[in-house]
Structure formats: C-alpha cells, structure tokens
Design a protein around this motif. Structure first.
Motif, PDB file in Angstrom:
ATOM      1  N   HIS A   1     -67.357   1.710 -28.458  1.00  0.00           N
ATOM      2  CA  HIS A   1     -68.069   2.766 -29.190  1.00  0.00           C
ATOM      3  C   HIS A   1     -67.223   4.037 -29.249  1.00  0.00           C
ATOM      4  O   HIS A   1     -67.091   4.671 -30.309  1.00  0.00           O
ATOM      5  N   ASP A   2     -66.642   4.415 -28.108  1.00  0.00           N
ATOM      6  CA  ASP A   2     -65.810   5.624 -28.071  1.00  0.00           C
ATOM      7  C   ASP A   2     -64.618   5.483 -29.018  1.00  0.00           C
ATOM      8  O   ASP A   2     -64.275   6.426 -29.739  1.00  0.00           O
ATOM      9  N   LEU A   3     -63.994   4.297 -29.022  1.00  0.00           N
ATOM     10  CA  LEU A   3     -62.805   4.090 -29.848  1.00  0.00           C
ATOM     11  C   LEU A   3     -63.160   4.093 -31.332  1.00  0.00           C
ATOM     12  O   LEU A   3     -62.470   4.709 -32.147  1.00  0.00           O
ATOM     13  N   ARG A   4     -64.260   3.396 -31.683  1.00  0.00           N
ATOM     14  CA  ARG A   4     -64.689   3.386 -33.092  1.00  0.00           C
ATOM     15  C   ARG A   4     -65.004   4.791 -33.577  1.00  0.00           C
ATOM     16  O   ARG A   4     -64.601   5.207 -34.669  1.00  0.00           O
ATOM     17  N   THR A   5     -65.754   5.535 -32.750  1.00  0.00           N
ATOM     18  CA  THR A   5     -66.160   6.886 -33.135  1.00  0.00           C
ATOM     19  C   THR A   5     -64.956   7.799 -33.270  1.00  0.00           C
ATOM     20  O   THR A   5     -64.858   8.600 -34.210  1.00  0.00           O
TER      21      THR A   5
ATOM     22  N   LEU B   1     -61.827   6.931 -33.928  1.00  0.00           N
ATOM     23  CA  LEU B   1     -61.032   6.566 -35.090  1.00  0.00           C
ATOM     24  C   LEU B   1     -61.705   7.041 -36.375  1.00  0.00           C
ATOM     25  O   LEU B   1     -61.041   7.558 -37.284  1.00  0.00           O
ATOM     26  N   PHE B   2     -63.031   6.872 -36.467  1.00  0.00           N
ATOM     27  CA  PHE B   2     -63.751   7.307 -37.665  1.00  0.00           C
ATOM     28  C   PHE B   2     -63.588   8.816 -37.864  1.00  0.00           C
ATOM     29  O   PHE B   2     -63.271   9.281 -38.970  1.00  0.00           O
ATOM     30  N   GLY B   3     -63.796   9.582 -36.795  1.00  0.00           N
ATOM     31  CA  GLY B   3     -63.650  11.030 -36.902  1.00  0.00           C
ATOM     32  C   GLY B   3     -62.232  11.444 -37.227  1.00  0.00           C
ATOM     33  O   GLY B   3     -62.005  12.378 -38.007  1.00  0.00           O
TER      34      GLY B   3
ATOM     35  N   VAL C   1     -58.454   0.189 -44.549  1.00  0.00           N
ATOM     36  CA  VAL C   1     -59.260   1.068 -43.689  1.00  0.00           C
ATOM     37  C   VAL C   1     -60.400   0.272 -43.055  1.00  0.00           C
ATOM     38  O   VAL C   1     -60.638   0.338 -41.847  1.00  0.00           O
ATOM     39  N   GLN C   2     -61.101  -0.520 -43.873  1.00  0.00           N
ATOM     40  CA  GLN C   2     -62.208  -1.316 -43.348  1.00  0.00           C
ATOM     41  C   GLN C   2     -61.713  -2.334 -42.324  1.00  0.00           C
ATOM     42  O   GLN C   2     -62.366  -2.584 -41.311  1.00  0.00           O
ATOM     43  N   SER C   3     -60.561  -2.933 -42.591  1.00  0.00           N
ATOM     44  CA  SER C   3     -60.035  -3.954 -41.686  1.00  0.00           C
ATOM     45  C   SER C   3     -59.743  -3.366 -40.310  1.00  0.00           C
ATOM     46  O   SER C   3     -60.077  -3.956 -39.286  1.00  0.00           O
TER      47      SER C   3
ATOM     48  N   TRP D   1     -52.900   4.671 -36.214  1.00  0.00           N
ATOM     49  CA  TRP D   1     -53.685   5.599 -37.033  1.00  0.00           C
ATOM     50  C   TRP D   1     -54.218   6.770 -36.221  1.00  0.00           C
ATOM     51  O   TRP D   1     -54.343   7.873 -36.737  1.00  0.00           O
ATOM     52  N   LEU D   2     -54.531   6.536 -34.949  1.00  0.00           N
ATOM     53  CA  LEU D   2     -54.971   7.649 -34.113  1.00  0.00           C
ATOM     54  C   LEU D   2     -53.850   8.664 -33.909  1.00  0.00           C
ATOM     55  O   LEU D   2     -54.117   9.837 -33.611  1.00  0.00           O
TER      56      LEU D   2
END
Length: 620
Positions: A124-128, A130-132, A150-152, A349-350
């Motif tokens: 959850h932390d990683l997804r959030t 990356l999204f931000g 991006v979706q992949s 990407w991060l």
C-alpha cells in the motif's frame, strides 16, 4: 536530470533467443547499471513495521524449534513405549505429538496474519508513493510515456513484488531456521547419516541459481509484453479508440494486433512455467532417493552400528523436513531474482526528478486578497531537448480584472504561453508573475486556487455530474452546485436528466455533446472561483449555435476576473481590452480590435481572412 522512463525492449533477452541460463543479457546489465536495486533501500520499505517483523521472526523461530521435537517423540514411541508396552509413556508421547502439531498450527496462523498485514502495508505504501510521485511529474512525462506502461508498472510490477514482500521474506526466515535446526538435530542423531543427507545441498544451490537467472530473463520480457498489451487495451477499448476503429475500419487489424501480442505473452508464460523444470525434477528425484540411501547406509556396520529403528525413522523424518525448507529456499531464490526486476522498474520511476517542483520556501499568499494582475516578463520557452525557442522575449502585462486575447497562426506559441500561467510548463528564461509573485514561488495548491483553466479538451471522469463538479470543491453543497450550473447555462439540462445531478456522465463524458461537456467544465471551474482565468481554445471545436451558448457562459465566468483567452475565432474577442498577436513565439503587435484593424497589420489580415471565409486561425 532524468526526463523519462528508459524504454524496455520486449525482445531484449538475446533478441528473442534464450541464451545460456547463467548468462545475463546486455539489456539486464544496462538496467542494473542505470537503476541498481539496493537491498538497503528495499529494507527501508519495512522500517515502519519493525515491531511486527520482530514478532514474526520470533514466532517463526519458535514454531521451527517446536516442530523439531516431533521426530524425537516418534523415536521414543518406536524404541521405548511400544517395545516395552509402556502405556503411560506412550500416552504422554502421543499427547506431546498432538500438542506440537497444535502449537505449530496456531503459531502458523498468527504468523501468517501478521506477515500478511505487514506485506499489504508495504505494498500500500509503495503504490501510494508511486501514484503521488507520478502525479508530480510534468505533462511532458505523460506525453512521452504510453498509458499502458504507466498502468503496467502501477499494477503488474507491484503485484509481481507482492508475493515476495508478503510471503517470501517470512518464508526465508522460516526455511533458514528450520534448515539449521534440522541439520543440528540430524547431526545429533547420526553424524554418518547426516553427512550422506547434506552432501546433496551444494549441487541443489547451483541448480537453483541456474534456474533463477533463466526465469529472470523471461520475467522481464513478460513485463514488457504486458505493458504493450495493456497499451493496446487502453487505446483500443476506450470510447475514442472504439469510435476511431469503427469509422476507419481497423477493428480487424486491431484484434489481430492484440491477438499477436497475447500469443507472445502466452508463449512467454509457457517458457516461464517450464524454465528449469528438468533441472528441478532431477533434484527432486535425488531428494526422493535419499531415504532409500539412508536405509542402505543404516545396514552397513560402519554407519549403522548402534542405530535403533526409531533413530532411523526419526532421522528419515528429519531428512525430509530438511529438504522441504531447502527446496523452499531455492524457490524463494527464484522469486527474489524475479522480483528484483520489478523493484528496478518501480524504483526507476520513483527516482524520476519532477521537472516542475514545489518551491522549497513558498511565498505566503492571502488568497482572499489576490487581485489577479498577470505579467509575462521577458519570457523565453523551449521544450526540453529542443534548441529552437517556442517563445522568445514575450513581455506582456494583463491588468487585474481585464481580458487579454492571444491570437496568431498555427505554431505561433499561443497555447504554450497560456500553459506557463498554471505551471503546466515552466519558463526557460524570464518570469511569470501574479500580483508580483513568481508562479514558481507559489505552492501548487495556492496556484491552482488562483488560476482556473478551461481548455478545448474537456475531461470528465466516469462518474455522476455531481461527482465531476465536486472534483473542484469537495465540500460544496447542492445550492453552490446549482448556482454554478445556472451560471454555466446548463442547469436546465441537468434538471431534465433521469437522475438529475446524480446521472452518470459516461466514459470521458460521452453521454453529453461537446458543448454540454464544455459548460460542465465551466461550471466546475466556477466552483473554484479563481481570480485568474485561462481560456485555451475553449470553443474552437464547437458549432456556431453551441459556441454561442458556451461563449455566454464564458463571458459570465470572465466578467469579474483576469482572463487570458486563446482565440480561435476573432469574433469572440472583439470586446477584449487587449489583443496580442503572436508570430513565431514573439509579440508582433498589441492593442484593441479597432486599433489593430486601423493599423492594417497582422491582426487586420487575419480578421479579413476570417470574414472572407478563406481560412481560420488555428491555435495549436
């Protein structure tokens, strides 16, 4: 500065030919060189969960140690309780065996619950994050990057790491603890038999490394193909994509292209499932043969002297309990090497540095007192990687509460100039000021509250009318929503919908016409009540009747604000206090419409062409 993702070649592993399993492809070497994965960095993902992780390790260690009692209890049953008909001892031993099984089962459920919560928390932390982080990237990043890519990375790559983060880390601790404890117990029972059992471990590790490298190459190819496949879905199954395919007759070609990509992905999955299977199968045969070898060794005087039947049975149980964690560690090794590719892609990407950054020491802005004076001060702009300026020495002031229209031929830089005000792009030289404050010194939230944008390309999310409006002001009540719908000249239409404001707008707003979408976008902008308004080709794609309706809403919106209008039809900017003609990124002339016509310059020529119907001014 990093400007975009490194492209991944779907056929990077040996140009489509799988090389030796121990050989690392050039593409892999390049990926690891450009974006190495630090174990310390992965470990930092777990830092907030130190307490639960320590408890998991203790539970795993306790469970592994308790389970080691089982073979010794079996030996006691076979060598002592049964031969001597000692019912009391037998009952105690059997009760202990049941207790060991119950304790390990309870600990296993507890440990799984904690480790799963930790793993899901990390994901959850990683997804959030990356999204931000991707939201902070400039528009240029998204124009350079396929939506499918991006979706992949947001879904497939993070999901690919999930099994490692959720299960593999705890599996390593459990298997290592069990393997070490079991090896010690085996040596305590019989050093001779332990030597025979442990001699197969080195070749097992060697085989595991070969298989891991082989699967890593295939996994990286799978991820690249998955990104391509998702891009086909994103482009081909959107409303706009379907409309294009049906109108140009490309549905068959699109389906064939998708089928080809899907077939390649299926082939790669087959390769992944079969990679190293023969090697692993060979080791499984060896492991299965070890108990037979132990029975044989126990019969020889040198190794079997003094061994009881119970000891041999207990040792065989321990041996099978050793090879299970060893095989588990080999499997985790394969998963780990595979997951490193996913970590590399996510961290890549991060590590992207946003081209447009939040100021470290932002200016203090009182939004209630903003007047809205805009100044472009000797502005130059060139897109990254391009030597030619799109804008050169643009010096322009828009007094607070006035309207300035920007006109010019295609490619003159009108939309680019407008994009500098809300910081969709940043100047290459010069400054853009609002009330004397450089927009680069403002918080993003403050700038978004001050500057509102209505563009030619309206974006409505697939939700209700109400939810589309609340994107701009989540706390607005129904009275405010109806007020802005009235001001945008679309309230009557919304009232007539089946569910009123709760009617779904459809994918990208396709339930509504272009003019209706524009008026909903105007209502959404009105809800934020910005002091500065940018109208970028807001009516250029509309017919005359619809344009008149939208223009009325825009006039109401601009009446009390500082407005920068990118004009398509010159008739819409007749009343502007200032008209600026751009040509080749430079200000060619400026003034009111009557003044510019009287001069007989570029504006007069453009105006005459439109009146004669010889052409229209385009503004891209």
């Amino acid at each position: 500065m990093t400007h975009g993702p490194v492209p991944h070649n779907p056929g990077h592993a040996g140009g489509g030919r799988m090389g030796g399993p121990s050989r690392v492809s050039k593409a892999d070497q390049s990926q690891l060189t450009l974006h190495p994965v630090s174990l310390r960095r992965i470990g930092r993902l777990f830092t907030p969960y130190k307490g639960p992780l320590l408890l998991v390790v203790l539970l795993i260690t306790g469970s592994s140690l308790v389970s080691l009692f089982q073979p010794f209890l079996v030996r006691g049953v076979i060598d002592d309780a049964l031969p001597h008909a000692n019912i009391s001892l037998l009952a105690w031993l059997v009760a202990a065996m049941i207790a060991v099984a119950a304790i390990t089962a309870v600990i296993g459920v507890w440990q799984t619950w904690i480790s799963t919560r930790v793993g899901q928390g990390v994901m959850h932390d990683l997804r959030t994050k990356l999204f931000g982080h991707l939201q902070a990237q400039s528009l240029g990043f998204f124009t350079r990057t396929h939506g499918g890519e991006v979706q992949s990375r947001m879904t497939n790559d993070i999901n690919g790491m999930q099994s490692l983060v959720t299960n593999s880390a705890t599996a390593v601790a459990a298997n290592v603890t069990t393997a070490i404890g079991t090896a010690i117990a085996m040596i305590a029972l019989s050093p001779w038999l332990a030597l025979i059992s442990l001699i197969v471990l080195p070749p097992s590790v060697w085989v595991a490394r070969k298989v891991a490298l082989l699967r890593r190459d295939i996994t990286l190819k799978q991820q690249a193909h998955m990104a391509t496949l998702q891009n086909y879905v994103d482009e081909g199954l959107s409303v706009s994509g379907i409309r294009l395919a049906k109108t140009v007759g490309s549905t068959g070609r699109d389906a064939e292209r998708f089928s080809g990509a899907s077939k390649e992905l299926a082939d790669l999955e087959m390769q992944s499932q079969l990679a190293g299977r023969w090697r692993m199968a060979t080791m499984q045969i060896v492991f299965a043969a070890i108990p037979a070898v132990i029975y044989l060794a126990a019969g020889f005087p040198v190794g079997g002297e003094g061994l009881s039947i119970g000891t041999v049975v207990a040792f065989t149980a321990l041996q099978s309990g050793l090879f299970r964690p060893v095989m588990g560690l080999m499997s985790v090794g394969v998963q780990w090497v595979t997951a490193m590719a996913f970590f590399s892609r996510i961290f890549e990407w991060l590590d992207l540095v946003p081209e447009i950054k939040e100021p470290q020491q932002p200016a203090s802005m009182d939004l209630a007192t903003v007047r809205g004076e805009v100044r472009f001060e000797h502005v130059d702009f060139a897109y990254d990687g391009h030597e030619r300026n799109v804008l050169t020495d643009v010096d322009l002031t828009i007094p607070a509460g006035t309207t300035t229209a920007i006109v010019g031929h295609t490619g003159s830089g009108k939309s680019t100039l407008a994009s500098l005000l809300p910081r969709l792009n940043d100047v290459s030289a010069g400054r853009v000021l609002i009330d004397g404050v450089d927009v680069r010194e403002m918080r993003f939230a403050d700038l978004a509250a001050i500057v509102g944008v209505v563009s030619q390309e309206t974006y409505l999310v697939h939700a209700s009318v109400r939810q589309n409006l609340l994107v701009a002001a989540p706390d607005a009540d129904d009275e405010q929503l109806w007020d802005v719908l009235e001001a945008a000249r679309i309230a009557d239409l919304v009232r007539g919908l089946p569910q009123g404001m709760d009617t779904m707008v459809g994918a990208r707003g396709h339930r509504f016409s272009g003019g209706e979408q524009q008026r909903l976008a105007i209502a959404r902008t009105l809800l934020r009540n910005p002091r500065v308004l940018v109208l970028d080709e807001a009516t250029s794609a509309l017919d005359n009747t619809t344009e008149a309706q939208v223009q009325a809403a825009l006039d109401h919106l601009a009446s009390t604000r500082t407005t920068l209008t990118i004009a398509h039809r010159l008739s819409t900017v007749e009343d502007a206090q200032q008209i600026v003609v751009l040509d080749g990124g430079r200000v060619l002339e400026r003034g009111t419409a009557p003044e510019l016509r009287e001069r007989g310059g570029a504006f007069a020529e453009l105006s005459a062409r439109q009146r004669e119907g010889a052409g229209e001014v385009d503004a891209h």
